[in-house]
Design a protein around this motif. Structure first.
Motif, PDB file in Angstrom:
ATOM      1  N   GLN A 346      41.361  38.097  45.508  1.00  0.00           N
ATOM      2  CA  GLN A 346      39.773  37.752  46.193  1.00  0.00           C
ATOM      3  C   GLN A 346      38.839  37.312  44.766  1.00  0.00           C
ATOM      4  N   GLU A 347      37.779  36.761  44.521  1.00  0.00           N
ATOM      5  CA  GLU A 347      37.000  36.733  44.318  1.00  0.00           C
ATOM      6  C   GLU A 347      36.128  37.822  43.087  1.00  0.00           C
ATOM      7  N   TRP A 350      37.003  38.222  39.815  1.00  0.00           N
ATOM      8  CA  TRP A 350      36.690  37.577  38.779  1.00  0.00           C
ATOM      9  C   TRP A 350      35.071  37.876  38.014  1.00  0.00           C
ATOM     10  N   ARG A 358      35.510  30.319  37.578  1.00  0.00           N
ATOM     11  CA  ARG A 358      35.918  30.886  39.136  1.00  0.00           C
ATOM     12  C   ARG A 358      35.866  29.776  40.130  1.00  0.00           C
ATOM     13  N   ASP A 359      34.315  29.245  40.196  1.00  0.00           N
ATOM     14  CA  ASP A 359      34.406  27.981  41.028  1.00  0.00           C
ATOM     15  C   ASP A 359      35.957  27.131  41.557  1.00  0.00           C
ATOM     16  N   PHE A 362      38.704  28.713  42.616  1.00  0.00           N
ATOM     17  CA  PHE A 362      39.094  28.664  44.455  1.00  0.00           C
ATOM     18  C   PHE A 362      38.692  27.341  44.816  1.00  0.00           C
ATOM     19  N   SER A 499      42.760  30.472  35.783  1.00  0.00           N
ATOM     20  CA  SER A 499      42.352  29.936  36.969  1.00  0.00           C
ATOM     21  C   SER A 499      43.832  28.538  37.637  1.00  0.00           C
TER      22      SER A 499
END
Length: 548
Positions: A346-347, A350, A358-359, A362, A499
């Motif tokens: 889950q974010e 992060w 982070r973007d 995901f 990532s």
């Protein structure tokens, strides 16, 4: 539920999340085909209203009696929701999943393989004796002792030595640069106990006879086996900002989900974490308090435990993902509280990454929409039509039933033969700790949460040869990136590497991601002040609760 925890020399995260969480968090629900079409209305809450003042006592429902309050074995929700209020770690894992100084007032990495901790002055154990560097060395060293068999050994797996190097200084040397070691000290792996107490209590330490002697805002005053645990405010607590607002907290053990909900509705119990999802509407309508949804780090996944069978072909793993109605599973297993996930994190973990990184972690992930035609084509292309997969499950929680039936139906719908193998809870636990227990098993279910604010904790376990890489999946590019990330101390640079790991796992599917949800909590009409967050496992959450 104590049977769901063996003692082991390696960390078995999935036991806590996959077995215990399922048992307590989910109650009976409709089959996927009858699942509700509309998602429930909920939002994340970081804080509840501040208390108006102190309160004499409050009662909290725990879904099970703790297996142990020995920090070396405190590895389940039932254990840590109690222990987090009594014992403290070198670092403090906060409700927003950031780390700050705890019993170590300062810490520094003086070389790539050396961490130096300055121990806080003016801290006393509950028996009144002062905290010393020697207590820190004794407490940490237990994780390296094979005779102890710590459930937190993985945090210490690269530790070469733990030494007192000054009056208030402890130095830890690792065999390789290890970014994950320090991050792990905000949880039970960093708990400090009195060396004298450890020596005196021996094998009774942490049980209902020996109890514990730590430094937290509450002290453990009574443990009635099979019934309750009582904590009382420790007036000698060092941190005035977290001085307990309640004179006493009583944890009552309530295995039955219906009884737990009824006790909350009646006011007999003031609060509870991880609510049975079928009980949430009842509690919201009861007028007896409030339901909040907090930050979580857990994701629900299918672990691929056999790559020698049909699932060894990536096309078949992808086919199964396309065949699964993951939204239907979410609606049936968790009543829609959450969202379908294409990642294994889950974010919330992060926080060390920039918004851009982070973007990137995901975005662009494979979506795996429900597409039976594409799934059937992949199975035919792989040449495995008619071959069998075995899904292991246990009578632990309703989500186990929902996920096992939905997975078997999905496999059959694309031309595979599917067998649901139901085992006892003990045997299910063994899937996570004993390779022989996984023989003949292709898939099993877990809800996997992270105990540190770093997504690398998840992806590190999927390296070749790692204990929790249950299917022995191997990808050289992944291994190289993961090893590089472990040795990368800069959080942003490490997040960039992680990532890439997340994208590889999403494409290669060593585990099949299902969904992720929030952490629910009920707060009765007498109390307020708790921070809704899965950090309750390590943060002294009960200290902030006072009178409405």
């Amino acid at each position: 539920m104590s049977v769901l925890r063996p003692r082991t020399g390696r960390r078995i995260v999935a036991l806590t999340a996959g077995a215990a969480a399922a048992a307590l968090a989910l109650s009976a629900c409709t089959p996927a085909s009858d699942a509700p079409t509309a998602a429930p209305d909920w939002e994340l809450t970081a804080e509840t209203p501040a208390p108006s003042g102190d309160i004499d006592s409050f009662t909290w429902a725990n879904y099970a009696e703790p297996y142990s309050l020995d920090y070396a074995y405190a590895f389940d929700y039932a254990d840590n929701m109690v222990l987090s209020n009594v014992c403290e770690s070198l670092l403090r894992l906060n409700p927003d999943y950031t780390l700050s100084p705890g019993l170590a007032e300062a810490y520094e990495q003086t070389s790539p393989t050396t961490w130096v901790y300055t121990i806080r002055e003016g801290v006393s154990f509950h028996d009144g004796t002062p905290l010393t560097a020697a207590d820190v060395v004794a407490s940490m060293s237990r994780h390296l002792d094979p005779a102890v068999g710590s459930s937190w050994y993985s945090v210490y797996q690269n530790v070469a030595s733990i030494e007192q190097t000054g009056d208030r200084q402890v130095t830890v040397t690792t065999t390789i640069p290890d970014s994950q070691f320090n991050l792990g000290l905000g949880g039970s792996a960093g708990v400090i106990e009195s060396a004298a107490t450890l020596a005196a209590d021996g094998t009774d330490y942490g049980n209902s006879t020996g109890l514990v002697n730590c430094t937290g805002p509450f002290e453990l005053s009574e443990w009635k086996s099979g019934e309750s645990i009582t904590l009382t405010r420790f007036d000698g607590y060092w941190d005035e900002s977290l001085r307990a607002k309640s004179g006493e907290v009583r944890f009552v053990f309530m295995n039955d989900a219906t009884a737990r909900v009824n006790a909350l509705k009646s006011g007999d119990v003031d609060g509870s974490w991880m609510l049975p999802v079928d009980g949430i509407p009842q509690l919201q309508a009861s007028g007896a308090g409030d339901v909040y949804f907090g930050l979580s780090t857990a994701t629900s996944n299918l672990i691929v435990s056999n790559l020698d069978g049909p699932l060894g072909d990536l096309r078949v793993r992808k086919a199964l993902m396309f065949a699964l109605d993951r939204q239907g599973i979410l609606d049936a297993a968790a009543k829609g509280y959450g969202e379908v996930s294409n990642a294994l994190t889950q974010e919330s973990v992060w926080g060390g990454a920039s918004a851009t990184t982070r973007d990137e972690a995901f975005s662009g992930l494979e979506e795996y929409p429900n597409d039976l035609e594409q799934a059937k084509a992949l199975v035919e292309e792989a040449g495995v039509a008619g071959q069998k997969i075995v899904f292991a499950t246990a009578p632990i929680g309703n989500d186990f039933t929902v996920v096992s039936q939905a997975t078997a139906a999905a496999a059959q719908s694309i031309g595979l033969e599917a067998e649901i193998k139901t085992v006892t809870p003990n045997a299910y636990t063994a899937l996570f700790s004993d390779p022989s227990a996984r023989e003949g098993v292709d898939l099993f279910y877990t809800v996997w949460y992270l105990s540190s604010p770093d997504p690398l904790e998840m992806y590190g376990v999927l390296r070749t040869g790692e204990f929790s890489n249950y299917g022995n999946w191997s990808n050289p590019e992944f291994d190289e990136l993961a090893t590089q990330a472990v040795g990368t101390m800069d959080p942003e640079e490490r997040a960039k590497l992680t990532s890439r790991l997340q994208h590889i796992a999403n494409e290669e599917l060593p585990w099949l991601p299902l969904f992720a949800g929030p952490m629910p909590v009920f707060v009765g009409e007498r109390i307020t002040g708790v921070a809704p967050s899965i950090a309750f496992l390590y943060y002294p959450w009960a200290a902030t609760i006072g009178a409405r």
